[in-house]
Design an enzyme around this catalytic site. Structure first.
Site, mmCIF file in Angstrom:
data_model
loop_
_atom_site.group_PDB
_atom_site.id
_atom_site.type_symbol
_atom_site.label_atom_id
_atom_site.label_comp_id
_atom_site.label_asym_id
_atom_site.label_seq_id
_atom_site.Cartn_x
_atom_site.Cartn_y
_atom_site.Cartn_z
ATOM 1 C CG ASP A 1 -2.308 2.447 6.245
ATOM 2 O OD1 ASP A 1 -2.612 2.031 5.107
ATOM 3 O OD2 ASP A 1 -2.634 3.577 6.666
ATOM 4 C CG ASP B 1 -1.628 1.187 1.531
ATOM 5 O OD1 ASP B 1 -2.432 1.555 0.679
ATOM 6 O OD2 ASP B 1 -1.423 1.815 2.602
ATOM 7 C CG ASP C 1 -1.635 8.298 2.437
ATOM 8 O OD1 ASP C 1 -0.872 9.193 2.055
ATOM 9 O OD2 ASP C 1 -2.365 8.406 3.431
ATOM 10 C CE LYS D 1 -5.273 -0.523 -1.351
ATOM 11 N NZ LYS D 1 -4.150 0.132 -0.650
HETATM 12 N N1 PLP Z 1 -8.274 7.910 -1.741
HETATM 13 C C1 PLP Z 1 -7.751 9.149 -1.727
HETATM 14 C C2 PLP Z 1 -8.448 10.241 -2.459
HETATM 15 C C3 PLP Z 1 -6.570 9.416 -1.005
HETATM 16 O O1 PLP Z 1 -6.046 10.662 -0.984
HETATM 17 C C4 PLP Z 1 -5.948 8.340 -0.304
HETATM 18 C C5 PLP Z 1 -4.729 8.563 0.449
HETATM 19 O O2 PLP Z 1 -4.077 9.609 0.364
HETATM 20 C C6 PLP Z 1 -6.525 7.064 -0.380
HETATM 21 C C7 PLP Z 1 -7.683 6.894 -1.098
HETATM 22 C C8 PLP Z 1 -5.889 5.875 0.289
HETATM 23 O O3 PLP Z 1 -4.706 5.519 -0.409
HETATM 24 P P1 PLP Z 1 -3.877 4.205 -0.054
HETATM 25 O O4 PLP Z 1 -4.646 3.028 -0.579
HETATM 26 O O5 PLP Z 1 -2.537 4.400 -0.746
HETATM 27 O O6 PLP Z 1 -3.732 4.198 1.423
HETATM 28 CA CA CA Z 2 -3.012 3.175 3.192
#
Ligand code: PLP
Ligand code: CA
Length: 302
Positions: free
Chosen positions: A243, A25, A27, A218
């Protein structure tokens, strides 16, 4: 079922000996917003030195593959386009190859999602602001595009009441397909600020349309199936690092992968333990096999 064990050095050695591919993943694992998390880039480099394939899996629909490559570079990571799986790309791929969309997509999303649709040769309408102008006296005559065959929902900072009306109205035709990138409820920004995620936009349209969307991000298997086919992945030899329990960890369980929760993002160990204590099958699918404080620590164990 998974036991949510701390990944010790001994367990890490044993685990990595049986893993060829690491899905991670973004973020909350590699970065937080626009800041790289300490040690994450080093861990990715170490995994590659060990001969592991590393693929990046994000539910964030606001960037095309090309823009992600730029972001990875800016934050000190290396990634090429083929290694990045975001929901803007995945949605365009689904519409082209599986839904075989003809006509136009009504897009509730940003220009980066539009770029991915362009790359797949899919026509669309709906990007940019669309406010209600003045007082509407007759909603029945609101102009709709007769070529729209699909509604696609992603993150849209220009979401407006007009867009909700149009999306729900297109969906009143049962032949119009309903597709969404992801259901993330909110995005962590800290300092007491809450940014409603795509799940909120989707909930509004879903409620008005009274129809269930096909969700591609996901924990849906679709993303993994695309990667599996492209790289001939063996689920038994694939590790998913994330996370978030109901997206990353559940994706792992849905696809038969080993899962590692890092506590540098949106989930605490207590929340994982609560899932573990629950009898519900849905909750059990949120329990990771292993956990670690962060990605940097994984690198230190290798
Ligand atoms: N959707 C948006 C618009 C986001 O800005 C984020 C994280 O910054 C996510 C989903 C979640 O991203 P990830 O799957 O990388 O945690
Ligand atoms: Ca994440």
């Amino acid at each position: 079922m998974a036991a949510c064990k701390l990944l010790t050095r001994e367990r890490a050695t044993q685990l990595l000996a049986n893993i060829d591919t690491v899905l991670t993943d973004c973020d909350g694992v590699l970065w937080q917003g626009m800041e790289a998390l300490p040690g994450a880039a080093k861990t990715i480099a170490k995994l590659r030195e060990m001969g592991k394939r590393v693929l990046f899996v994000t539910n964030n629909s606001t960037k095309s593959r090309l823009s992600y490559v730029e972001k990875f570079k800016n934050l000190g990571f290396e990634a090429n386009e083929d290694e990045v799986y975001g929901t803007a790309y995945i949605a365009a791929l689904y519409l082209k190859n599986i839904a075989k969309v003809t006509g136009k997509v009504y897009l509730v999303g940003n220009t980066e999602m539009a770029k991915e649709l362009d790359l797949q040769g899919i026509s669309y309408t709906g990007t940019g602001p669309d406010p209600i102008e003045g007082t509407v006296t007759d909603w029945k005559t609101l102009p709709l595009d007769p070529e729209v065959t699909t509604v696609l929902i992603g993150f849209d900072e220009h979401l407006s009441y007009m867009k909700m009306i149009k999306a729900a109205s297109y969906l009143s035709n049962e032949n119009v397909q309903f597709v969404a990138t992801n259901t993330d409820e909110k995005l962590p920004v800290g300092n007491g600020r809450v940014i409603p995620g795509t799940g909120c936009i989707l909930a509004a349209v879903h409620t008005a349309a009274d129809r269930d969307p096909i969700i591609l991000g996901k924990p849906s298997k679709f993303m993994f199936e695309v990667m599996k086919e492209k790289f001939d992945l063996d689920p038994n030899r694939t590790l998913m690092i994330g996370d978030k329990l109901n997206t990353d960890i559940m994706l792992g369980h849905n696809c038969g992968l080993t899962t590692l929760l890092v506590l540098s993002g949106v989930t605490s160990l207590e929340e994982a333990r609560q899932m573990q204590a629950s009898n519900s099958i849905e909750h059990q699918k949120c329990v990771p096999h292993y956990y670690l404080p962060n990605m940097g620590e994984l690198g230190d164990l290798l």
